[in-house]
Design a protein around this motif. Structure first.
Motif, PDB file in Angstrom:
ATOM      1  N   SER A  96       0.823  -1.206   0.000  1.00  0.00           N
ATOM      2  CA  SER A  96       0.000   0.000   0.000  1.00  0.00           C
ATOM      3  C   SER A  96       0.860   1.260   0.000  1.00  0.00           C
ATOM      4  O   SER A  96       0.428   2.311  -0.476  1.00  0.00           O
ATOM      5  N   THR A  97       2.052   1.156   0.552  1.00  0.00           N
ATOM      6  CA  THR A  97       2.979   2.290   0.546  1.00  0.00           C
ATOM      7  C   THR A  97       3.651   2.450  -0.803  1.00  0.00           C
ATOM      8  O   THR A  97       3.727   3.554  -1.352  1.00  0.00           O
ATOM      9  N   GLU A  98       4.117   1.350  -1.371  1.00  0.00           N
ATOM     10  CA  GLU A  98       4.864   1.405  -2.631  1.00  0.00           C
ATOM     11  C   GLU A  98       3.959   1.467  -3.856  1.00  0.00           C
ATOM     12  O   GLU A  98       4.303   2.107  -4.855  1.00  0.00           O
ATOM     13  N   TYR A  99       2.810   0.819  -3.781  1.00  0.00           N
ATOM     14  CA  TYR A  99       1.915   0.717  -4.933  1.00  0.00           C
ATOM     15  C   TYR A  99       0.472   0.985  -4.492  1.00  0.00           C
ATOM     16  O   TYR A  99      -0.407   0.144  -4.633  1.00  0.00           O
ATOM     17  N   GLY A 100       0.272   2.171  -3.942  1.00  0.00           N
ATOM     18  CA  GLY A 100      -1.058   2.551  -3.473  1.00  0.00           C
ATOM     19  C   GLY A 100      -1.696   3.575  -4.388  1.00  0.00           C
ATOM     20  O   GLY A 100      -1.269   3.780  -5.531  1.00  0.00           O
ATOM     21  N   LEU A 101      -2.721   4.231  -3.896  1.00  0.00           N
ATOM     22  CA  LEU A 101      -3.403   5.290  -4.621  1.00  0.00           C
ATOM     23  C   LEU A 101      -3.240   6.605  -3.876  1.00  0.00           C
ATOM     24  O   LEU A 101      -3.271   6.628  -2.636  1.00  0.00           O
ATOM     25  N   ALA A 102      -3.070   7.689  -4.618  1.00  0.00           N
ATOM     26  CA  ALA A 102      -3.033   9.020  -4.022  1.00  0.00           C
ATOM     27  C   ALA A 102      -4.429   9.374  -3.510  1.00  0.00           C
ATOM     28  O   ALA A 102      -5.428   8.827  -3.980  1.00  0.00           O
ATOM     29  N   PRO A 103      -4.528  10.287  -2.550  1.00  0.00           N
ATOM     30  CA  PRO A 103      -5.848  10.667  -2.030  1.00  0.00           C
ATOM     31  C   PRO A 103      -6.836  11.081  -3.113  1.00  0.00           C
ATOM     32  O   PRO A 103      -8.010  10.689  -3.074  1.00  0.00           O
ATOM     33  N   SER A 104      -6.383  11.840  -4.084  1.00  0.00           N
ATOM     34  CA  SER A 104      -7.296  12.304  -5.138  1.00  0.00           C
ATOM     35  C   SER A 104      -7.743  11.168  -6.045  1.00  0.00           C
ATOM     36  O   SER A 104      -8.829  11.232  -6.634  1.00  0.00           O
ATOM     37  N   GLU A 105      -6.946  10.111  -6.158  1.00  0.00           N
ATOM     38  CA  GLU A 105      -7.324   8.969  -6.990  1.00  0.00           C
ATOM     39  C   GLU A 105      -8.393   8.122  -6.322  1.00  0.00           C
ATOM     40  O   GLU A 105      -9.294   7.594  -6.987  1.00  0.00           O
ATOM     41  N   ALA A 200       2.902  10.394  -7.993  1.00  0.00           N
ATOM     42  CA  ALA A 200       4.303  10.796  -7.891  1.00  0.00           C
ATOM     43  C   ALA A 200       4.479  11.879  -6.826  1.00  0.00           C
ATOM     44  O   ALA A 200       5.437  11.850  -6.039  1.00  0.00           O
ATOM     45  N   GLN A 201       3.563  12.820  -6.782  1.00  0.00           N
ATOM     46  CA  GLN A 201       3.636  13.895  -5.796  1.00  0.00           C
ATOM     47  C   GLN A 201       3.360  13.380  -4.385  1.00  0.00           C
ATOM     48  O   GLN A 201       3.998  13.806  -3.418  1.00  0.00           O
ATOM     49  N   TRP A 202       2.401  12.441  -4.269  1.00  0.00           N
ATOM     50  CA  TRP A 202       2.061  11.921  -2.951  1.00  0.00           C
ATOM     51  C   TRP A 202       3.192  11.093  -2.366  1.00  0.00           C
ATOM     52  O   TRP A 202       3.412  11.098  -1.150  1.00  0.00           O
ATOM     53  N   GLN A 203       3.933  10.394  -3.213  1.00  0.00           N
ATOM     54  CA  GLN A 203       5.029   9.565  -2.718  1.00  0.00           C
ATOM     55  C   GLN A 203       6.122  10.377  -2.042  1.00  0.00           C
ATOM     56  O   GLN A 203       6.792   9.887  -1.132  1.00  0.00           O
ATOM     57  N   VAL A 204       6.310  11.611  -2.478  1.00  0.00           N
ATOM     58  CA  VAL A 204       7.372  12.439  -1.897  1.00  0.00           C
ATOM     59  C   VAL A 204       6.814  13.483  -0.929  1.00  0.00           C
ATOM     60  O   VAL A 204       7.562  14.298  -0.401  1.00  0.00           O
ATOM     61  N   ALA A 205       5.503  13.468  -0.696  1.00  0.00           N
ATOM     62  CA  ALA A 205       4.880  14.442   0.195  1.00  0.00           C
ATOM     63  C   ALA A 205       5.208  14.129   1.651  1.00  0.00           C
ATOM     64  O   ALA A 205       5.593  13.010   2.005  1.00  0.00           O
ATOM     65  N   ASP A 206       5.064  15.133   2.492  1.00  0.00           N
ATOM     66  CA  ASP A 206       5.263  14.974   3.927  1.00  0.00           C
ATOM     67  C   ASP A 206       3.964  14.462   4.538  1.00  0.00           C
ATOM     68  O   ASP A 206       3.005  15.210   4.692  1.00  0.00           O
ATOM     69  N   HIS A 207       3.925  13.194   4.881  1.00  0.00           N
ATOM     70  CA  HIS A 207       2.710  12.587   5.424  1.00  0.00           C
ATOM     71  C   HIS A 207       2.648  12.837   6.934  1.00  0.00           C
ATOM     72  O   HIS A 207       3.480  12.343   7.687  1.00  0.00           O
ATOM     73  N   ASP A 287      -2.988  17.632   3.803  1.00  0.00           N
ATOM     74  CA  ASP A 287      -2.155  18.389   4.734  1.00  0.00           C
ATOM     75  C   ASP A 287      -2.207  17.826   6.149  1.00  0.00           C
ATOM     76  O   ASP A 287      -1.564  18.354   7.067  1.00  0.00           O
ATOM     77  N   GLY A 288      -2.994  16.753   6.367  1.00  0.00           N
ATOM     78  CA  GLY A 288      -3.051  16.103   7.670  1.00  0.00           C
ATOM     79  C   GLY A 288      -3.833  16.858   8.717  1.00  0.00           C
ATOM     80  O   GLY A 288      -3.845  16.477   9.889  1.00  0.00           O
ATOM     81  N   ALA A 289      -4.557  17.930   8.315  1.00  0.00           N
ATOM     82  CA  ALA A 289      -5.266  18.761   9.284  1.00  0.00           C
ATOM     83  C   ALA A 289      -6.702  18.325   9.511  1.00  0.00           C
ATOM     84  O   ALA A 289      -7.315  18.709  10.511  1.00  0.00           O
ATOM     85  N   LYS A 290      -7.257  17.524   8.606  1.00  0.00           N
ATOM     86  CA  LYS A 290      -8.658  17.127   8.708  1.00  0.00           C
ATOM     87  C   LYS A 290      -8.802  15.667   8.304  1.00  0.00           C
ATOM     88  O   LYS A 290      -7.911  15.089   7.672  1.00  0.00           O
ATOM     89  N   MET A 291      -9.930  15.094   8.625  1.00  0.00           N
ATOM     90  CA  MET A 291     -10.238  13.758   8.122  1.00  0.00           C
ATOM     91  C   MET A 291     -11.748  13.593   8.029  1.00  0.00           C
ATOM     92  O   MET A 291     -12.520  14.204   8.772  1.00  0.00           O
ATOM     93  N   ARG A 292     -12.149  12.776   7.068  1.00  0.00           N
ATOM     94  CA  ARG A 292     -13.560  12.454   6.866  1.00  0.00           C
ATOM     95  C   ARG A 292     -13.695  10.955   6.626  1.00  0.00           C
ATOM     96  O   ARG A 292     -12.751  10.304   6.170  1.00  0.00           O
TER      97      ARG A 292
END
Length: 531
Positions: A96-105, A200-207, A287-292
């Protein structure tokens, strides 16, 4: 554990959650490096390794945690793979880390991940709906990303695994094999490509870590608003959550859960609320500030609540929920606002709406609101500092709508619990076109209603569906009957039915009705985590 929990795949939305909770495994086992080592140990026996270290098929696919869970389920039950539960968990976490989906996907298809009983599953076009959506939800393939080559292999897999599918309904009117191997796989590769900028952007983002205190507001269909806080703390490679919530009457809704975060944002939890076993499927914002998301009872995925949470630290002022969203012209009403950073002067968008704060705190404000007799019906704003809330002012309702407008319920029996359907009634004002039921209508809000089940059409009346399909509670929840065949019915048929669910709202001296369609159908036997 209830009867419905036994032997039911869908009851472990994330089977990996239950495995890790019951296995007592070491948190270190779930680290990415351990997961990678396990993939190399187990998967390379069948999946060829290329010169660049990629694994055939595996390295050409991206999926949600549930998707990888289903893949391992298939490997174990069809190909003899033997895994311990903690090993399976670590592999899912790594993939799930290496071959997952970005939040928008994943966002367009969260309804199926959240195990919603009532949703509208739509395809991009009729061809994909016929080719793919006839056997499973369109979300099933929408939650996958593959290379063009692997989408073609996926078509081959389908025929190999299900050789009769070319002769099933909605396939016989087309050259199925020719279509999927010349056109469909290319279309899927375009719609759901393996390489994508979002990933690609999510993989390098600050989680961001979820650790901290969160302000919570939510809605339980058929029950109403709840609010409060939850506190998240680290627990090895997982997280512990403590809920301190209550409904608008002050009744507590408390409990705790144990949580895994997959792919940097996919929250999967297992715990209890008011001593009822629950499952949680949430999504952290980028941005880690909210969740739904949604939580639901482990034994009844059709019963649960929506959740919206905001991290309290450094939160931007926001009204998250209101005890009521409407007021009648000429009325004075106490309305509570729940949110974060609720500070500053109280003001409104119209002087005809008088507002005063009787209680004001960072997370709760109680307002006394008066709607002037000359105030025009419509939507107005109440502001408290930088926080904004919408209030609808109305004189009389123009219409009532029942939600969901169309849905299904499922009969129960044996170890399979019934799937109920919860309905709610909302009042509306006509919009500028003065016609009810159009897009410009103004929603007033959730209304108390009385409920009745009626036959949907003449055939349903002839078969006496209302008498056999189940019963409707005072709160708008339809509880299906047990599965048949029923010798008391004509033709000894099952207790299925086609019903009209009617809500009646009393608005001053008038009664206004709205209705929805309910299909009561048979039990579901194949219910994987992604339907």
């Amino acid at each position: 554990m209830g009867e419905g929990m036994l032997g039911k795949i869908y009851q472990f939305v994330s089977v990996m959650i239950l495995m890790i909770l019951s296995s007592g495994s070491s948190p270190a086992l779930a680290e990415d490096m351990e997961g990678k080592a396990l993939v190399n140990d187990y998967c390379t026996a069948c999946h060829e390794v290329s010169e660049d270290g990629k694994l055939a098929r595996i390295s050409a696919v991206r999926k949600t945690p549930e998707g990888w869970d289903m893949t391992l389920f298939r490997m174990q039950h069809l190909h003899g793979l033997e895994l311990e539960s903690d090993e399976r968990f670590a592999i899912i976490k790594y993939l799930s880390t290496e071959y997952g989906l970005a939040p928008s996907e994943a966002a367009p298809f969260r309804y199926v991940l959240e195990q919603r009983a009532h949703f509208v599953d739509t395809a991009v076009n009729d061809d994909l709906d016929a080719l793919c959506g006839r056997c499973h939800t369109n979300a099933r393939y929408g939650l996958q990303r593959r290379t063009e080559e692997d989408w073609l292999k996926h078509m081959h897999f389908h025929v190999g695994q299900f050789p009769s599918l070319e002769y099933q309904a909605r396939s016989r009117d087309r050259f199925w094999w020719k279509e999927v191997t010349t056109e469909t796989y290319k279309e899927l590769a375009t719609l759901y490509p393996f390489q994508a900028a979002a990933w690609a952007q999510w993989q390098v983002a600050d989680h961001k870590s979820p650790v901290g205190k969160w302000r919570v507001a939510g809605h339980r269909p058929g029950v109403g608003l709840y609010q409060g806080s939850m506190t998240v703390s680290p627990d090895g490679d997982m997280y512990k959550v403590v809920y301190d919530l209550e409904d608008t009457s002050g009744a507590p809704l408390t409990g705790d859960s144990k949580v895994v975060i997959y792919t940097g944002y996919e929250w999967r939890g297992s715990g209890t609320l008011n001593n009822t076993e629950t499952r949680e499927v949430y999504a952290l914002s980028e941005d880690g500030a909210k969740m739904r998301g949604r939580w639901y009872e482990a034994g009844h995925y059709d019963r649960g609540g929506e959740i919206y949470a905001v991290r309290e630290k450094d939160a931007v002022a926001e009204v998250m929920a209101l005890s009521s969203s409407y007021i009648r012209v000429g009325e004075t009403k106490d309305i509570s606002l729940y949110g974060v950073a609720l500070s500053g002067d109280v003001r409104t968008s119209d002087p005809g709406l008088d507002v005063a704060a009787t209680v004001q705190g960072a997370t709760l404000a109680r307002l006394k609101i008066t709607a002037g007799k000359d105030l025009a019906p419509g939507r107005y704003q109440v502001q408290m500092g930088a926080a904004v809330a919408d209030i609808t002012v109305y004189d009389t309702l123009d219409s009532v709508r029942v939600f969901p407008e169309y849905t299904i319920a499922r009969l129960g029996g044996g170890r399979t619990p019934p799937v109920s359907a919860q309905f709610e009634a909302y009042g509306y004002l006509n919009g500028p076109d003065a016609t009810p039921g159009t897009a410009d209508d103004i929603r007033v809000g959730l209304m108390p209603a009385s409920w009745e089940a009626q036959p949907f059409n003449e055939e349903a009346a002839h078969m006496k569906d209302v008498n056999f399909a189940g019963r409707l509670s005072d709160t708008g929840r339809y509880l299906p009957a047990s599965a048949g065949p029923n010798p008391d019915r004509k033709f000894a048929t099952n207790n299925a039915g086609n019903l009209k669910i009617v809500a009646t709202v009393k608005d001053t001296d008038q009664l206004i009705t709205g209705d929805a369609q309910l299909i009561v159908t048979v039990q579901r036997w194949n219910s994987p985590p992604i339907r």
